[in-house]
Design an enzyme around this catalytic site. Sequence first.
Site, PDB file in Angstrom:
ATOM      1  N   ASP A  17      42.809  43.350  26.971  1.00  0.00           N
ATOM      2  CA  ASP A  17      42.056  44.468  26.406  1.00  0.00           C
ATOM      3  C   ASP A  17      42.017  44.384  24.891  1.00  0.00           C
ATOM      4  OD1 ASP A  17      41.635  45.605  28.964  1.00  0.00           O
ATOM      5  OD2 ASP A  17      43.593  46.583  28.891  1.00  0.00           O
ATOM      6  N   LYS A  39      43.256  39.426  33.584  1.00  0.00           N
ATOM      7  CA  LYS A  39      42.363  40.539  33.925  1.00  0.00           C
ATOM      8  C   LYS A  39      41.354  40.787  32.804  1.00  0.00           C
ATOM      9  CE  LYS A  39      43.405  45.142  33.985  1.00  0.00           C
ATOM     10  NZ  LYS A  39      42.272  45.908  33.437  1.00  0.00           N
ATOM     11  N   ASP A  66      37.849  43.714  36.285  1.00  0.00           N
ATOM     12  CA  ASP A  66      38.172  45.128  36.522  1.00  0.00           C
ATOM     13  C   ASP A  66      37.008  46.006  36.066  1.00  0.00           C
ATOM     14  OD1 ASP A  66      39.545  47.443  37.099  1.00  0.00           O
ATOM     15  OD2 ASP A  66      40.934  47.287  35.402  1.00  0.00           O
ATOM     16  N   LEU A  67      35.948  46.036  36.877  1.00  0.00           N
ATOM     17  CA  LEU A  67      34.751  46.799  36.494  1.00  0.00           C
ATOM     18  C   LEU A  67      34.704  48.186  37.125  1.00  0.00           C
ATOM     19  CD1 LEU A  67      31.927  44.076  36.546  1.00  0.00           C
ATOM     20  CD2 LEU A  67      33.364  44.841  34.648  1.00  0.00           C
ATOM     21  N   LYS A  68      35.562  48.452  38.085  1.00  0.00           N
ATOM     22  CA  LYS A  68      35.630  49.776  38.742  1.00  0.00           C
ATOM     23  C   LYS A  68      34.219  50.257  39.116  1.00  0.00           C
ATOM     24  CE  LYS A  68      39.979  51.167  36.564  1.00  0.00           C
ATOM     25  NZ  LYS A  68      40.203  50.096  35.572  1.00  0.00           N
ATOM     26  N   HIS A  70      31.029  51.824  40.858  1.00  0.00           N
ATOM     27  CA  HIS A  70      30.808  53.094  41.560  1.00  0.00           C
ATOM     28  C   HIS A  70      29.326  53.436  41.440  1.00  0.00           C
ATOM     29  CE1 HIS A  70      32.014  57.648  41.955  1.00  0.00           C
ATOM     30  NE2 HIS A  70      31.318  57.192  42.985  1.00  0.00           N
ATOM     31  N   ASP A  71      28.565  53.151  42.529  1.00  0.00           N
ATOM     32  CA  ASP A  71      27.124  53.429  42.484  1.00  0.00           C
ATOM     33  C   ASP A  71      26.647  53.463  43.942  1.00  0.00           C
ATOM     34  OD1 ASP A  71      24.368  53.555  41.718  1.00  0.00           O
ATOM     35  OD2 ASP A  71      24.832  52.443  39.884  1.00  0.00           O
ATOM     36  N   THR A 122      44.617  57.301  37.146  1.00  0.00           N
ATOM     37  CA  THR A 122      45.946  57.861  36.870  1.00  0.00           C
ATOM     38  C   THR A 122      45.944  58.963  35.812  1.00  0.00           C
ATOM     39  OG1 THR A 122      46.243  55.829  35.621  1.00  0.00           O
ATOM     40  CG2 THR A 122      47.434  55.989  37.671  1.00  0.00           C
ATOM     41  N   ARG A 183      56.135  49.384  32.403  1.00  0.00           N
ATOM     42  CA  ARG A 183      56.792  49.520  31.106  1.00  0.00           C
ATOM     43  C   ARG A 183      58.250  49.103  31.234  1.00  0.00           C
ATOM     44  NH1 ARG A 183      52.397  49.359  30.003  1.00  0.00           N
ATOM     45  NH2 ARG A 183      51.115  50.673  28.676  1.00  0.00           N
ATOM     46  N   ARG A 214      49.636  45.822  27.177  1.00  0.00           N
ATOM     47  CA  ARG A 214      50.283  45.931  25.870  1.00  0.00           C
ATOM     48  C   ARG A 214      51.739  45.473  25.793  1.00  0.00           C
ATOM     49  NH1 ARG A 214      47.892  51.803  25.352  1.00  0.00           N
ATOM     50  NH2 ARG A 214      48.136  51.480  27.594  1.00  0.00           N
TER      51      ARG A 214
HETATM   52  O1  C5P Z   1      48.336  48.002  28.272  1.00  0.00           O
HETATM   53  P1  C5P Z   1      48.644  48.447  29.669  1.00  0.00           P
HETATM   54  O2  C5P Z   1      49.842  47.732  30.273  1.00  0.00           O
HETATM   55  O3  C5P Z   1      48.733  49.946  29.784  1.00  0.00           O
HETATM   56  O4  C5P Z   1      47.371  47.974  30.516  1.00  0.00           O
HETATM   57  C1  C5P Z   1      47.139  48.420  31.824  1.00  0.00           C
HETATM   58  C2  C5P Z   1      45.807  47.924  32.299  1.00  0.00           C
HETATM   59  O5  C5P Z   1      45.574  48.433  33.609  1.00  0.00           O
HETATM   60  C3  C5P Z   1      44.617  48.355  31.446  1.00  0.00           C
HETATM   61  O6  C5P Z   1      43.690  47.268  31.437  1.00  0.00           O
HETATM   62  C4  C5P Z   1      44.038  49.542  32.189  1.00  0.00           C
HETATM   63  O7  C5P Z   1      42.651  49.647  32.022  1.00  0.00           O
HETATM   64  C5  C5P Z   1      44.363  49.183  33.629  1.00  0.00           C
HETATM   65  N1  C5P Z   1      44.467  50.337  34.532  1.00  0.00           N
HETATM   66  C6  C5P Z   1      45.356  51.387  34.317  1.00  0.00           C
HETATM   67  N2  C5P Z   1      45.391  52.450  35.192  1.00  0.00           N
HETATM   68  C7  C5P Z   1      44.595  52.471  36.252  1.00  0.00           C
HETATM   69  C8  C5P Z   1      43.705  51.418  36.487  1.00  0.00           C
HETATM   70  C9  C5P Z   1      43.679  50.346  35.599  1.00  0.00           C
HETATM   71  O8  C5P Z   1      46.115  51.362  33.350  1.00  0.00           O
HETATM   72  N3  C5P Z   1      44.675  53.491  37.105  1.00  0.00           N
END
Ligand code: C5P
Length: 237
Positions: A17, A39, A66-68, A70-71, A122, A183, A214
Amino acid sequence: MYPLPSRSLDQVAVALDTPDRETFDRWCALFGPRVGVLKVGLQAFVRWGPDAVAEARRWGPRVFLDLKLHDIPNTVAGAVAAAGDLGVDYLTVHAAGGPSMLAAAREAAAERTKLLVVTLLTHLDQESLASLDLAGSSTDRVSRWTAMARAEGCSGVVCSPLELARLREQNPSPFLLVTPGIRGLGTTGEDDQRRTADPETALRAGADLLVIGRPLTRAPDPEAALRTLAETLDSVS
Ligand code: C5P
């Protein structure tokens, strides 16, 4: 750098990202040969399109787009087929598109493309569900939409680490549970993720794939962070 192959890093998807192309390419080269999956998210795909997928693929890992989506079913089917042509290994679609959209997506998916279904995003808490007129608890909704995804032949769902144990109990392997919100690698401070777990806990709770952004990409020393992660995961598997 951690000597390859590490079996458990095969279960790690690094989230690329960034709005900066040089950084994106550097991350592909750094993480691509070392983890199972890269990803490519909306941010990169909207900026650089199929070239972002090609760059990620170049380094050998599986690619998660990861385009999610929805259409309406016909439109989603077309997009899923196009993703298949790019050689994508995982692709996300939204459960809220309903059974007919999921079925159309599954029918259009290339053999190599695994469809992962996003149930509830989330950031949606109980209050948001009420304001969207979605009855019931988020836990029940996630379980019901996961059952729908499975019934429609999708390969798995994306879920928070806190939902893993329950979903694994209800959905045995090989149904895939893919979890972001990892995390506890000791590398980053506060951010926007709230429903989190450390990698070891997520793996033990039944995750097949850990999506990590991250904590790896923004770590002061990404190679050291990757090495620590590999050691932790190897001790679980
Ligand atoms: O930086 P981080 O570890 O938070 O990245 C998590 C990745 O997972 C991001 O690319 C975020 O868009 C994706 N994601 C998320 N929660 C979701 C679906 C996807 O954090 N419910």
